[in-house]
Design an enzyme around this catalytic site. Structure first.
Site, PDB file in Angstrom:
ATOM      1  N   CYS A  98       0.812  -1.223   0.000  1.00  0.00           N
ATOM      2  CA  CYS A  98       0.000   0.000   0.000  1.00  0.00           C
ATOM      3  C   CYS A  98       0.845   1.273   0.000  1.00  0.00           C
ATOM      4  CB  CYS A  98      -0.957  -0.013   1.185  1.00  0.00           C
ATOM      5  SG  CYS A  98      -2.032  -1.454   1.175  1.00  0.00           S
ATOM      6  N   HIS A 116      -3.055   7.185   2.111  1.00  0.00           N
ATOM      7  CA  HIS A 116      -3.543   5.897   1.631  1.00  0.00           C
ATOM      8  C   HIS A 116      -4.865   5.605   2.337  1.00  0.00           C
ATOM      9  CE1 HIS A 116      -4.135   1.721   0.928  1.00  0.00           C
ATOM     10  NE2 HIS A 116      -3.747   1.352   2.125  1.00  0.00           N
ATOM     11  N   ASN A 172     -10.194  -0.341   0.328  1.00  0.00           N
ATOM     12  CA  ASN A 172      -8.732  -0.189   0.292  1.00  0.00           C
ATOM     13  C   ASN A 172      -8.217  -0.768  -1.031  1.00  0.00           C
ATOM     14  OD1 ASN A 172      -5.977  -0.537   0.552  1.00  0.00           O
ATOM     15  ND2 ASN A 172      -6.052  -1.306   2.650  1.00  0.00           N
TER      16      ASN A 172
HETATM   17  N1  COA Z   1     -18.322  -8.284  10.274  1.00  0.00           N
HETATM   18  C1  COA Z   1     -18.810  -8.442  11.500  1.00  0.00           C
HETATM   19  N2  COA Z   1     -18.032  -8.745  12.561  1.00  0.00           N
HETATM   20  C2  COA Z   1     -16.720  -8.879  12.335  1.00  0.00           C
HETATM   21  C3  COA Z   1     -16.150  -8.734  11.056  1.00  0.00           C
HETATM   22  C4  COA Z   1     -17.014  -8.441   9.996  1.00  0.00           C
HETATM   23  N3  COA Z   1     -16.573  -8.266   8.750  1.00  0.00           N
HETATM   24  N4  COA Z   1     -14.827  -8.915  11.149  1.00  0.00           N
HETATM   25  C5  COA Z   1     -14.555  -9.167  12.426  1.00  0.00           C
HETATM   26  N5  COA Z   1     -15.703  -9.152  13.156  1.00  0.00           N
HETATM   27  C6  COA Z   1     -15.883  -9.371  14.601  1.00  0.00           C
HETATM   28  C7  COA Z   1     -14.707 -10.075  15.223  1.00  0.00           C
HETATM   29  O1  COA Z   1     -14.833 -11.478  15.104  1.00  0.00           O
HETATM   30  C8  COA Z   1     -14.828  -9.627  16.658  1.00  0.00           C
HETATM   31  O2  COA Z   1     -15.823 -10.388  17.286  1.00  0.00           O
HETATM   32  P1  COA Z   1     -15.646 -10.838  18.825  1.00  0.00           P
HETATM   33  O3  COA Z   1     -15.546  -9.544  19.595  1.00  0.00           O
HETATM   34  O4  COA Z   1     -16.884 -11.615  19.075  1.00  0.00           O
HETATM   35  O5  COA Z   1     -14.375 -11.621  18.839  1.00  0.00           O
HETATM   36  C9  COA Z   1     -15.333  -8.194  16.548  1.00  0.00           C
HETATM   37  O6  COA Z   1     -15.926  -8.097  15.238  1.00  0.00           O
HETATM   38  C10 COA Z   1     -14.247  -7.158  16.659  1.00  0.00           C
HETATM   39  O7  COA Z   1     -13.158  -7.548  15.824  1.00  0.00           O
HETATM   40  P2  COA Z   1     -11.840  -6.719  15.700  1.00  0.00           P
HETATM   41  O8  COA Z   1     -10.916  -7.423  14.783  1.00  0.00           O
HETATM   42  O9  COA Z   1     -11.364  -6.370  17.085  1.00  0.00           O
HETATM   43  O10 COA Z   1     -12.408  -5.393  15.026  1.00  0.00           O
HETATM   44  P3  COA Z   1     -11.666  -4.051  14.752  1.00  0.00           P
HETATM   45  O11 COA Z   1     -12.417  -2.947  15.345  1.00  0.00           O
HETATM   46  O12 COA Z   1     -10.188  -4.159  15.065  1.00  0.00           O
HETATM   47  O13 COA Z   1     -11.785  -3.930  13.166  1.00  0.00           O
HETATM   48  C11 COA Z   1     -10.505  -4.182  11.181  1.00  0.00           C
HETATM   49  C12 COA Z   1     -11.190  -4.895  12.330  1.00  0.00           C
HETATM   50  C13 COA Z   1      -9.910  -5.223  10.263  1.00  0.00           C
HETATM   51  C14 COA Z   1     -11.546  -3.373  10.433  1.00  0.00           C
HETATM   52  C15 COA Z   1      -9.421  -3.244  11.759  1.00  0.00           C
HETATM   53  O14 COA Z   1      -8.584  -3.965  12.638  1.00  0.00           O
HETATM   54  C16 COA Z   1      -8.582  -2.629  10.702  1.00  0.00           C
HETATM   55  O15 COA Z   1      -9.057  -1.872   9.869  1.00  0.00           O
HETATM   56  N6  COA Z   1      -7.259  -2.878  10.715  1.00  0.00           N
HETATM   57  C17 COA Z   1      -6.359  -2.329   9.745  1.00  0.00           C
HETATM   58  C18 COA Z   1      -6.468  -3.136   8.483  1.00  0.00           C
HETATM   59  C19 COA Z   1      -5.830  -2.460   7.319  1.00  0.00           C
HETATM   60  O16 COA Z   1      -5.962  -1.274   7.160  1.00  0.00           O
HETATM   61  N7  COA Z   1      -5.120  -3.241   6.506  1.00  0.00           N
HETATM   62  C20 COA Z   1      -4.507  -2.779   5.333  1.00  0.00           C
HETATM   63  C21 COA Z   1      -3.366  -1.899   5.655  1.00  0.00           C
HETATM   64  S1  COA Z   1      -2.748  -1.133   4.254  1.00  0.00           S
END
Ligand code: COA
Length: 319
Positions: free
Chosen positions: A112, A246, A276
């Site tokens: 990215c 980004h 993204n």
């Molecule tokens: N829909 C519904 N629930 C979801 C889900 C989805 N698509 N994905 C995960 N969950 C659930 C998880 O299982 C978890 O459930 P639990 O509490 O029962 O265990 C809960 O939602 C919270 O998950 P978590 O991973 O803590 O959520 P988050 O707030 O960290 O959001 C991302 C997850 C992936 C959106 C976030 O971590 C993120 O954006 N990270 C950066 C990723 C990124 O930018 N990558 C590319 C970089 S260039």
């Protein structure tokens, strides 16, 4: 001499999937995706759409916007993690489609951070007087790399391409700071299918990610590298007209804006429409800002990229 961006272009696949479409495929919902990421929809490549055709679409639009012909391009760099072919490189495929017959062409992979690294590379060639006019494009078909049964990743990514025509005709300074932390690369991976399965197990060729770790990395390192750039250039956030980040997650952009201390309006977002798009995101949003008239000639813009590698960086351009 540094490169001035003369024109921009972007191209996305015709097909667009909203969050409800994904809710039919994995256990998720529109509200969760919007609240946690800011994403409402993403474009997904069809059979006839490849990384090269999307890149070529963005390049044609950028050339037209710049008023530059394909024959005038002498350097063509494609940033991508999702090339349709390993050989020839996507840049050579694009060259053939758009007729940039005088260009030297190669691909770069910095995930990215790809568009930023490609622009930095082009600027280095232009500053040396090796080339005069470069075409920099970030292009992805991440839909081919996503595990559509993994709700932790499939909701995030989208396909598309963004391009810029850059010509060595400016006396303005181009400044950049970049870093890579390979030791932490395991938090965001996608293996190549190029493995001898007699010796090794087939690796996972889908995008795998520890979302929480990537999030923490982004919200700490992106403000850090932007501040490093500003300090290097004796500037403050108030001197910058626009921070083009980004587009990985609306919460990441919002958090960076708070930490940098700039007016939130200086941190535009379009992630709701595209998700993204990795290497393509900075080029796509730059094109939208350019075409909407938001970028005024002479204004100072900071571009910032971050992602797999892990890699991150920020560059200062004068529009
Ligand atoms: N829909 C519904 N629930 C979801 C889900 C989805 N698509 N994905 C995960 N969950 C659930 C998880 O299982 C978890 O459930 P639990 O509490 O029962 O265990 C809960 O939602 C919270 O998950 P978590 O991973 O803590 O959520 P988050 O707030 O960290 O959001 C991302 C997850 C992936 C959106 C976030 O971590 C993120 O954006 N990270 C950066 C990723 C990124 O930018 N990558 C590319 C970089 S260039």
């Amino acid at each position: 001499m540094t490169g001035k961006i003369l024109g921009t272009g972007s191209c996305v696949p015709a097909t667009c999937w909203d969050n409800n479409k994904l809710a039919e495929m994995v256990e998720t919902n529109d509200e969760w995706i919007k609240e946690r990421t800011g994403i409402a929809q993403r474009h997904v490549a069809g059979k006839e759409e490849t990384t090269a055709t999307l890149a070529a679409g963005a390049c044609k639009a950028a050339l037209e916007n710049a008023g530059v012909s394909a024959e005038e391009i002498d350097l063509l760099i494609v940033a991508t993690v999702s090339p349709g072919m390993l050989v020839p490189c996507t840049a050579c495929e694009v060259q053939s489609i758009i007729g940039a017959d005088n260009a030297t062409c190669f691909d770069m992979n910095a995930a990215c951070t790809g568009f930023l690294m490609a622009l930095n590379t082009a600027q280095a060639y232009l500053a040396q007087g090796i080339y005069r006019t470069a075409l920099v494009v970030g292009a992805e078909t991440l839909s081919n790399l996503v595990d559509w049964s993994d709700r932790g990743t499939c909701i995030l990514f989208g396909d598309g391409a963004g391009a810029a025509v850059v010509r060595a005709e400016s006396e303005d300074r181009y400044a950049q700071v970049t870093h890579s932390t390979g030791a932490k690369g395991g938090v965001l991976t996608c293996a190549s299918a190029n493995v001898n399965t007699d010796v090794k197990e087939m690796p996972n060729t889908h995008i795998q990610m520890d979302g929480g770790e990537v999030f923490k990395f982004a919200v700490s390192k992106v403000p850090e590298v932007i501040n490093e750039l500003l300090a290097q250039e004796n500037l403050t956030a108030d001197d910058i007209d626009c921070f083009v980040l980004h587009q990985a997650n609306a919460r990441i952009v919002g958090s960076v804006a708070k930490r940098i201390g700039g007016d939130a309006e200086k941190f535009p977002m379009n992630i709701a429409k595209y998700g993204n798009t990795s290497s393509a995101s900075i080029g796509i949003i730059l094109d939208e800002l350019n075409r909407s008239g938001r970028l005024k000639r002479g204004s100072k813009i900071v571009l910032a990229g971050f992602g797999g590698g892990l890699s991150y960086g920020a560059s200062l351009i004068t529009w």
